[in-house]
Motif scaffolding. Structure first.
Motif, short mmCIF file in Angstrom:
data_model
loop_
_atom_site.label_atom_id
_atom_site.label_comp_id
_atom_site.label_asym_id
_atom_site.label_seq_id
_atom_site.Cartn_x
_atom_site.Cartn_y
_atom_site.Cartn_z
N THR A 292 19.34 6.32 -19.60
CA THR A 292 18.56 7.35 -20.30
C THR A 292 17.92 8.36 -19.34
O THR A 292 18.05 9.57 -19.52
CB THR A 292 17.46 6.68 -21.16
N GLY B 141 19.47 2.27 -26.77
CA GLY B 141 18.33 1.44 -27.14
C GLY B 141 18.46 0.89 -28.54
O GLY B 141 19.48 1.08 -29.21
N LYS B 142 17.41 0.21 -28.95
CA LYS B 142 17.40 -0.39 -30.29
C LYS B 142 17.28 0.71 -31.33
O LYS B 142 16.85 1.83 -31.03
CB LYS B 142 16.21 -1.34 -30.42
N SER B 143 17.60 0.40 -32.56
CA SER B 143 17.63 1.45 -33.57
C SER B 143 16.24 2.04 -33.81
O SER B 143 16.10 3.25 -34.01
CB SER B 143 18.23 0.93 -34.87
N TRP B 144 15.20 1.22 -33.75
CA TRP B 144 13.85 1.79 -33.94
C TRP B 144 13.47 2.68 -32.77
O TRP B 144 12.79 3.70 -32.92
CB TRP B 144 12.79 0.70 -34.17
N GLU B 145 13.94 2.35 -31.56
CA GLU B 145 13.65 3.18 -30.39
C GLU B 145 14.33 4.53 -30.53
O GLU B 145 13.77 5.57 -30.21
CB GLU B 145 14.16 2.49 -29.12
N ILE B 146 15.56 4.48 -31.03
CA ILE B 146 16.32 5.73 -31.19
C ILE B 146 15.65 6.62 -32.25
O ILE B 146 15.49 7.82 -32.05
CB ILE B 146 17.78 5.42 -31.58
N HIS C 210 12.99 2.74 -20.16
CA HIS C 210 14.44 2.59 -20.24
C HIS C 210 15.04 2.35 -18.86
O HIS C 210 15.95 1.56 -18.69
CB HIS C 210 15.07 3.86 -20.85
N ASP D 87 14.95 -1.62 -19.29
CA ASP D 87 16.24 -1.73 -19.98
C ASP D 87 17.40 -1.48 -19.01
O ASP D 87 18.53 -1.82 -19.31
CB ASP D 87 16.32 -0.73 -21.14
N ASP E 12 18.99 1.17 -18.34
CA ASP E 12 20.08 1.97 -18.90
C ASP E 12 20.08 3.37 -18.29
O ASP E 12 19.29 3.66 -17.38
CB ASP E 12 20.05 1.98 -20.44
#
Lengths: 185, 189
Positions: free
Chosen positions: A171, A79-84, A163, A167, A169
């Motif tokens: 996850t 995911g995006k860095s803020w999501e991580i 996710h 997304d 993905d």
């Protein structure tokens, strides 16, 4: 695969995760229900006994879980860095809340020096009264942190579904079964 | 000298009320307790007490009906020697101590039943409800203590219905009433 890799959760981590999820929601429901039981209910004594016994066992289980988590590699977050960053923060909070709920629950029942009997198998001893009005303060903390934990756990589940659905993905999937590196986007 | 004495005793008789001594209930030295008991399922007595309270009374052995007593109780200090039960007793199923922070007894009238026995009428406030109750009391004794003070002590009991005070949690048919068992020792001010 029993152990984690940098792309997948091993069977042990997955089992620990899902067993914990089921027990946490089960204990919440049991706790919610048992506090309003009638004095003459068949469950009046049994429900709190089970709640306390299972809670203490989950506490021991969670300590093992945290140790395993720290000792093992973890799959790279997607995911995006803020999501991580948000996911990482929430994972830490979930662990901390669980530990705080175990401890506050322990403090309620042991405030008068009595230990907690775990299913008549063994008794966890009391540390005595550590502060004034311990059972009341610990009771409030136990209740409100449990609400927070359930709220965050729901958010955690919704995020996993997001996710999976939006997304598309791995996850959620990799918490359900073994995944290989080529599956990862 | 003789005249003065006669005059003094006459004065004392005519102003009996003013002669009544004022006492502080000795909670500091824990020579007082507010205990309660209630039946458990009808098979045994469950006993407990309130740890925090204070109060005062006035009493004159020559004129017991002029006695007065006021006691303030912190209901959150209920103690039945079991933390989980005490937590439940403080909750809104019973005393709801967060909402009703004080309980008290204020006497309204004292009847002399003879032999040191007294019927202390008064208003008991508990769980936000004020109701008249009568305490069957008796004096144990009074006199000087070994440390230069003067003390008087009483004991009494009264029984209240939980329902009268708005507490309706169902503990079963044998457990609808609570017996209060009171012991006070006052130190003269």
């Amino acid at each position: 695969m029993l152990k984690n890799t940098t792309v997948s959760w091993g069977r042990i981590s997955r089992s620990l995760h899902w067993l914990s999820a089921v027990v946490v929601f089960g204990l919440f429901a049991l706790g919610w229900w048992m506090v309003d039981l009638n004095y003459y209910s068949d469950w009046y004594k049994t429900a709190p006994h089970w709640h306390k016994s299972i809670g203490i066992l989950l506490a021991l289980f969670t300590l093992a879980r945290v140790l395993w988590r720290l000792a093992q590699p973890t799959p790279k977050a997607l995911g995006k860095s803020w999501e991580i960053a948000a996911a990482h923060l929430i994972h830490c909070l979930l662990y901390l809340l669980m530990l705080a709920i175990f401890f506050s629950g322990y403090l309620i029942s042991t405030a008068d020096g009595r230990g907690i009997e775990i299913f008549d198998w063994f008794t966890l001893p009391s540390m005595g009264e550590l502060f004034q009005n311990q059972e009341d303060t610990a009771g409030d903390v136990h209740r409100w942190l449990a609400y927070c934990l359930i709220g965050l756990a729901v958010l955690h589940a919704v995020a996993a579904l997001k996710h999976h659905i939006f997304d598309k993905d791995q996850t959620l999937v990799r918490m359900l079964r073994n995944t290989k590196s080529k599956d990862i986007q | 000298m003789k005249k003065t004495l006669i005059a003094a005793s006459f004065l004392a008789l005519s102003t009996g009320f003013a002669q009544a001594a004022d006492y502080v209930i000795d909670t500091k030295g824990a020579h007082a307790s507010i205990n309660f008991k209630i039946q458990h399922l009808g098979y045994s007595w469950l006993t407990g007490r309130f740890n925090q309270f204070d109060g005062e009374f006035s009493y004159d052995a020559a004129n017991p009906t002029s006695a007065k007593i006021t006691v303030n109780i912190d209901p959150a200090s209920i103690d039945s020697n079991h933390a989980e039960r005490d937590k439940h007793l403080r909750s809104d199923d019973f005393l709801n101590v967060e909402k009703f922070k004080t309980a008290k007894f204020v006497s309204t009238k004292v009847e002399d039943k003879g032999d040191g026995k007294l019927a202390v009428h008064g208003d008991l406030t508990l769980h936000g409800v004020t109701k008249p109750v009568v305490i069957d009391a008796y004096k144990l004794g009074e006199g000087k203590d070994p440390w230069g003070g003067y003390r008087a002590g009483f004991a009494g009991t009264t029984t209240i219905a939980l329902k009268d005070f708005g507490i309706d949690y169902d503990l079963g048919p044998a457990s609808t009433h609570v017996e209060l068992d009171l012991h006070v020792e006052g130190k003269k001010k």
